[in-house]
Write a protein that holds these residues in place. Sequence first.
Motif, short mmCIF file in Angstrom:
data_model
loop_
_atom_site.label_atom_id
_atom_site.label_comp_id
_atom_site.label_asym_id
_atom_site.label_seq_id
_atom_site.Cartn_x
_atom_site.Cartn_y
_atom_site.Cartn_z
N SER A 28 -7.37 1.23 -5.39
CA SER A 28 -7.03 2.65 -5.50
C SER A 28 -8.04 3.51 -4.72
O SER A 28 -9.20 3.13 -4.57
CB SER A 28 -7.02 3.11 -6.96
N ILE A 29 -7.54 4.62 -4.24
CA ILE A 29 -8.37 5.67 -3.66
C ILE A 29 -7.81 7.00 -4.17
O ILE A 29 -6.63 7.29 -3.95
CB ILE A 29 -8.32 5.71 -2.12
N LEU A 30 -8.63 7.77 -4.85
CA LEU A 30 -8.28 9.16 -5.10
C LEU A 30 -8.74 9.91 -3.86
O LEU A 30 -9.89 9.79 -3.45
CB LEU A 30 -9.01 9.71 -6.33
N CYS A 31 -7.86 10.66 -3.27
CA CYS A 31 -8.18 11.39 -2.05
C CYS A 31 -7.58 12.77 -2.15
O CYS A 31 -6.39 12.91 -2.46
CB CYS A 31 -7.64 10.65 -0.83
N ARG B 190 -3.36 16.32 -12.93
CA ARG B 190 -3.77 17.58 -12.30
C ARG B 190 -4.19 17.34 -10.84
O ARG B 190 -3.81 18.07 -9.94
CB ARG B 190 -4.91 18.20 -13.13
N PHE B 191 -4.97 16.28 -10.62
CA PHE B 191 -5.44 15.94 -9.28
C PHE B 191 -4.26 15.61 -8.36
O PHE B 191 -4.18 16.08 -7.22
CB PHE B 191 -6.42 14.77 -9.35
N LEU B 192 -3.33 14.80 -8.85
CA LEU B 192 -2.18 14.40 -8.04
C LEU B 192 -1.23 15.57 -7.76
O LEU B 192 -0.61 15.61 -6.69
CB LEU B 192 -1.43 13.24 -8.69
N ARG B 193 -1.12 16.49 -8.69
CA ARG B 193 -0.30 17.69 -8.43
C ARG B 193 -0.88 18.49 -7.27
O ARG B 193 -0.16 19.01 -6.44
CB ARG B 193 -0.25 18.57 -9.68
N ARG B 194 -2.20 18.58 -7.23
CA ARG B 194 -2.87 19.33 -6.16
C ARG B 194 -2.87 18.56 -4.84
O ARG B 194 -2.90 19.15 -3.77
CB ARG B 194 -4.31 19.63 -6.61
N ASN B 195 -2.87 17.23 -4.92
CA ASN B 195 -2.95 16.36 -3.75
C ASN B 195 -1.84 15.30 -3.84
O ASN B 195 -2.12 14.12 -4.08
CB ASN B 195 -4.31 15.66 -3.70
N ILE C 292 0.88 -1.17 0.00
CA ILE C 292 0.00 0.00 0.00
C ILE C 292 0.92 1.22 0.00
O ILE C 292 1.81 1.32 0.85
CB ILE C 292 -0.91 0.04 1.25
N ARG C 293 0.70 2.15 -0.95
CA ARG C 293 1.59 3.31 -1.06
C ARG C 293 0.87 4.47 -1.72
O ARG C 293 -0.24 4.32 -2.25
CB ARG C 293 2.84 2.93 -1.85
N ALA C 294 1.54 5.63 -1.71
CA ALA C 294 0.99 6.80 -2.36
C ALA C 294 0.94 6.58 -3.88
O ALA C 294 1.84 5.96 -4.46
CB ALA C 294 1.83 8.03 -2.04
N MET C 295 -0.12 7.09 -4.50
CA MET C 295 -0.28 6.98 -5.94
C MET C 295 0.64 7.98 -6.64
O MET C 295 0.84 9.10 -6.16
CB MET C 295 -1.74 7.27 -6.31
N MET C 296 1.16 7.56 -7.78
CA MET C 296 1.98 8.43 -8.63
C MET C 296 1.38 8.41 -10.03
O MET C 296 0.68 7.45 -10.39
CB MET C 296 3.42 7.93 -8.67
N ILE C 297 1.69 9.40 -10.83
CA ILE C 297 1.14 9.45 -12.18
C ILE C 297 1.59 8.24 -13.00
O ILE C 297 0.87 7.79 -13.89
CB ILE C 297 1.47 10.78 -12.90
#
Length: 147
Positions: A58-61, A37-42, A2-7
């Motif tokens: 996955s979870i977009l948060c 765009r979402f990942l840049r902001r979060n 489990i880890r942070a999402m990257m583009i």
Amino acid sequence: MIRAMMIEDYEGVYKLWKQTKGFGIRSIDDSREGLERFLRRNPTTSIVAEEEGEIVGSILCGHDGRNGCFYHVCVAEEHRMKGIGTQMAKMAMDALRAEKINQVCLIAFTDNQVGNQFWEQSGWKRREDLNYYDLSLNEENETTFNR
């Protein structure tokens, strides 16, 4: 894992979304550019679960500085009931706490029985004291649902 999402996870995440029954995908927001765009902001709050190099959850948060929100929460059907969703949600909430966010919400479609059962069993409260409204600002951003 489990880890942070990257583009760089986009292809695997999008494949998971396409394989998830009942999942709604927006033509613009869920494109590679939209996710970037979402990942840049979060940059720290979206999460993936990976097994043997394959994205299985996955979870977009994200947050607005006050409230956090979960979007596109899913676990591949063959990987459910293993605690993956719980672990991803915990990691996303920990990332929100680290950014001093004190509340998180999510939207689950009423016909998403699996998702609604998961959230209720995880201690989330279904709100009945408000109405949810939205307004599309771009008619080209169409949502299609997987069948």
